[in-house]
Design a protein around this motif. Sequence first.
Motif, PDB file in Angstrom:
ATOM      1  N   GLU A  25       3.623  48.429  49.679  1.00 27.24           N
ATOM      2  CA  GLU A  25       3.886  47.008  49.879  1.00 27.24           C
ATOM      3  C   GLU A  25       2.643  46.279  50.391  1.00 27.24           C
ATOM      4  N   SER A  26       1.750  47.017  51.015  1.00 28.79           N
ATOM      5  CA  SER A  26       0.518  46.430  51.550  1.00 28.79           C
ATOM      6  C   SER A  26      -0.653  46.557  50.591  1.00 28.79           C
ATOM      7  N   PHE A  27      -0.419  47.135  49.423  1.00 28.03           N
ATOM      8  CA  PHE A  27      -1.535  47.459  48.539  1.00 28.03           C
ATOM      9  C   PHE A  27      -2.287  46.214  48.095  1.00 28.03           C
ATOM     10  N   GLY A  28      -1.566  45.166  47.691  1.00 31.90           N
ATOM     11  CA  GLY A  28      -2.224  43.967  47.190  1.00 31.90           C
ATOM     12  C   GLY A  28      -3.169  43.370  48.207  1.00 31.90           C
ATOM     13  N   GLN A  29      -2.709  43.240  49.443  1.00 34.43           N
ATOM     14  CA  GLN A  29      -3.556  42.699  50.508  1.00 34.43           C
ATOM     15  C   GLN A  29      -4.757  43.608  50.766  1.00 34.43           C
ATOM     16  N   ALA A  30      -4.501  44.923  50.764  1.00 36.67           N
ATOM     17  CA  ALA A  30      -5.565  45.878  51.066  1.00 36.67           C
ATOM     18  C   ALA A  30      -6.656  45.863  50.004  1.00 36.67           C
ATOM     19  N   VAL A  31      -6.272  45.876  48.739  1.00 35.40           N
ATOM     20  CA  VAL A  31      -7.276  45.963  47.683  1.00 35.40           C
ATOM     21  C   VAL A  31      -8.059  44.656  47.572  1.00 35.40           C
ATOM     22  N   ARG A  32      -7.427  43.535  47.853  1.00 32.78           N
ATOM     23  CA  ARG A  32      -8.145  42.258  47.843  1.00 32.78           C
ATOM     24  C   ARG A  32      -9.237  42.255  48.904  1.00 32.78           C
ATOM     25  N   ARG A  33      -8.874  42.602  50.124  1.00 28.70           N
ATOM     26  CA  ARG A  33      -9.858  42.620  51.211  1.00 28.70           C
ATOM     27  C   ARG A  33     -10.963  43.623  50.923  1.00 28.70           C
ATOM     28  N   LYS A  34     -10.590  44.736  50.352  1.00 26.95           N
ATOM     29  CA  LYS A  34     -11.549  45.808  50.114  1.00 26.95           C
ATOM     30  C   LYS A  34     -12.596  45.409  49.079  1.00 26.95           C
ATOM     31  N   ILE A  35     -12.149  44.896  47.941  1.00 32.26           N
ATOM     32  CA  ILE A  35     -13.090  44.568  46.869  1.00 32.26           C
ATOM     33  C   ILE A  35     -13.986  43.397  47.260  1.00 32.26           C
ATOM     34  N   ILE A  36     -13.435  42.403  47.948  1.00 31.33           N
ATOM     35  CA  ILE A  36     -14.273  41.285  48.382  1.00 31.33           C
ATOM     36  C   ILE A  36     -15.362  41.778  49.325  1.00 31.33           C
ATOM     37  N   ARG A  37     -15.022  42.689  50.206  1.00 34.76           N
ATOM     38  CA  ARG A  37     -16.041  43.256  51.104  1.00 34.76           C
ATOM     39  C   ARG A  37     -17.073  44.061  50.321  1.00 34.76           C
ATOM     40  N   GLU A  38     -16.637  44.761  49.290  1.00 37.45           N
ATOM     41  CA  GLU A  38     -17.553  45.612  48.522  1.00 37.45           C
ATOM     42  C   GLU A  38     -18.584  44.806  47.740  1.00 37.45           C
ATOM     43  N   ILE A  39     -18.207  43.630  47.265  1.00 44.47           N
ATOM     44  CA  ILE A  39     -19.130  42.872  46.402  1.00 44.47           C
ATOM     45  C   ILE A  39     -19.908  41.818  47.168  1.00 44.47           C
ATOM     46  N   ALA A  40     -19.644  41.652  48.469  1.00 48.34           N
ATOM     47  CA  ALA A  40     -20.349  40.640  49.249  1.00 48.34           C
ATOM     48  C   ALA A  40     -21.847  40.882  49.188  1.00 48.34           C
ATOM     49  N   ALA A  41     -22.614  39.796  49.040  1.00 50.96           N
ATOM     50  CA  ALA A  41     -24.065  39.920  48.898  1.00 50.96           C
ATOM     51  C   ALA A  41     -24.694  40.539  50.133  1.00 50.96           C
ATOM     52  N   ALA A  42     -24.285  40.077  51.304  1.00 50.65           N
ATOM     53  CA  ALA A  42     -24.808  40.626  52.555  1.00 50.65           C
ATOM     54  C   ALA A  42     -23.628  40.813  53.496  1.00 50.65           C
ATOM     55  N   PRO A  43     -22.822  41.850  53.242  1.00 50.29           N
ATOM     56  CA  PRO A  43     -21.613  42.012  54.055  1.00 50.29           C
ATOM     57  C   PRO A  43     -21.963  42.237  55.514  1.00 50.29           C
ATOM     58  N   PRO A  44     -21.289  41.512  56.418  1.00 47.85           N
ATOM     59  CA  PRO A  44     -21.542  41.746  57.846  1.00 47.85           C
ATOM     60  C   PRO A  44     -21.062  43.136  58.231  1.00 47.85           C
ATOM     61  N   PRO A  45     -21.654  43.714  59.266  1.00 49.21           N
ATOM     62  CA  PRO A  45     -21.184  45.034  59.700  1.00 49.21           C
ATOM     63  C   PRO A  45     -19.703  44.983  60.010  1.00 49.21           C
ATOM     64  N   GLY A  46     -18.970  45.904  59.430  1.00 55.13           N
ATOM     65  CA  GLY A  46     -17.525  45.940  59.610  1.00 55.13           C
ATOM     66  C   GLY A  46     -17.079  47.307  60.074  1.00 55.13           C
ATOM     67  N   PRO A  47     -15.820  47.427  60.438  1.00 55.09           N
ATOM     68  CA  PRO A  47     -15.333  48.735  60.889  1.00 55.09           C
ATOM     69  C   PRO A  47     -15.319  49.735  59.743  1.00 55.09           C
ATOM     70  N   VAL A  48     -15.510  50.986  60.087  1.00 58.43           N
ATOM     71  CA  VAL A  48     -15.451  52.038  59.088  1.00 58.43           C
ATOM     72  C   VAL A  48     -14.048  52.136  58.509  1.00 58.43           C
ATOM     73  N   VAL A  49     -13.045  51.829  59.307  1.00 58.05           N
ATOM     74  CA  VAL A  49     -11.662  51.861  58.857  1.00 58.05           C
ATOM     75  C   VAL A  49     -11.003  50.510  59.102  1.00 58.05           C
ATOM     76  N   GLU A  50     -10.474  49.904  58.049  1.00 58.66           N
ATOM     77  CA  GLU A  50      -9.680  48.679  58.156  1.00 58.66           C
ATOM     78  C   GLU A  50      -8.254  49.007  57.753  1.00 58.66           C
ATOM     79  N   ARG A  51      -7.300  48.219  58.235  1.00 59.56           N
ATOM     80  CA  ARG A  51      -5.900  48.477  57.941  1.00 59.56           C
ATOM     81  C   ARG A  51      -5.204  47.208  57.472  1.00 59.56           C
ATOM     82  N   ALA A  52      -4.297  47.393  56.500  1.00 60.84           N
ATOM     83  CA  ALA A  52      -3.503  46.285  55.980  1.00 60.84           C
ATOM     84  C   ALA A  52      -2.036  46.638  56.147  1.00 60.84           C
ATOM     85  N   TYR A  53      -1.258  45.683  56.612  1.00 62.72           N
ATOM     86  CA  TYR A  53       0.171  45.897  56.854  1.00 62.72           C
ATOM     87  C   TYR A  53       0.998  44.878  56.071  1.00 62.72           C
ATOM     88  N   GLY A  54       1.965  45.403  55.313  1.00 66.00           N
ATOM     89  CA  GLY A  54       2.970  44.608  54.638  1.00 66.00           C
ATOM     90  C   GLY A  54       2.451  43.327  54.105  1.00 66.00           C
TER      91      GLY A  54
END
Length: 256
Positions: free
Chosen positions: A227-256
Amino acid sequence: MQRRHFLATTAGLALPAPALLLHRRAEAAQRLAEPDPVDVELVLAVDVSRSVDAVEMEMQFNGYAAVFRDRSFIEAMTHGPIGSIAVTLFTWSDWNIQEHLVPWAKLDSPAAAERFAAAIDAAPRRTHLYTSISAAIDFASNLFGRGYEGTRRVVDISGDGINNSGREVADARRDALDKGIVLNGLAVLDRTPPPPGLMPTQPLDEYFQERVIGGPGAFLMVADGFESFGQAVRRKIIREIAAAPPPGPVVERAYG
């Protein structure tokens, strides 16, 4: 006089006209064969093992397609130094089963992103048996170098189980990292209790963090159920393609 000047400017080649024409054609073909520069080459590897039922499968595909229609994704995609990315998608299960469903595409506009989303919508949904993360990494690693040259090469692996088919994940991971590939993970936690008598395994989020992800800036997104997959994959891919992604946590979590 003009003809002599033309021949003198062809890199010093004293070739007869037919050979000179072939040479020029070969040079043109070489230019066409040169990889197209992009900000990121991104491989999406989608788990379709038997633990993923039809409803969960649709949640995954819908989640991926929605990303490429998202305004925040479009902005991130077009605001890099080059202003484009290259993306492809395949599904994986057993050690010998990987289906390359959406071929490499250059995304540099909302229209290009919409075409990629439509290709995901139209892709077949097929479920298989086992879970071979190692074979998924190997398959993904061999997809690079096909017409594009990114400043980064990233594999995005989603899954809801540990490796139970194929070679050791550590070996596949090592080989990918040796090629300069970044491995990111999307672990989908299954809240269904295990069958009676089945020994508990290492928590999936810990497994992905310790054994799957790796490379500069690698991170893990954890979805609390499909149920959380859509939110998780959106956040994940946007972070992956960011030109200069700010330092982020090694583990992020998405809920419902």
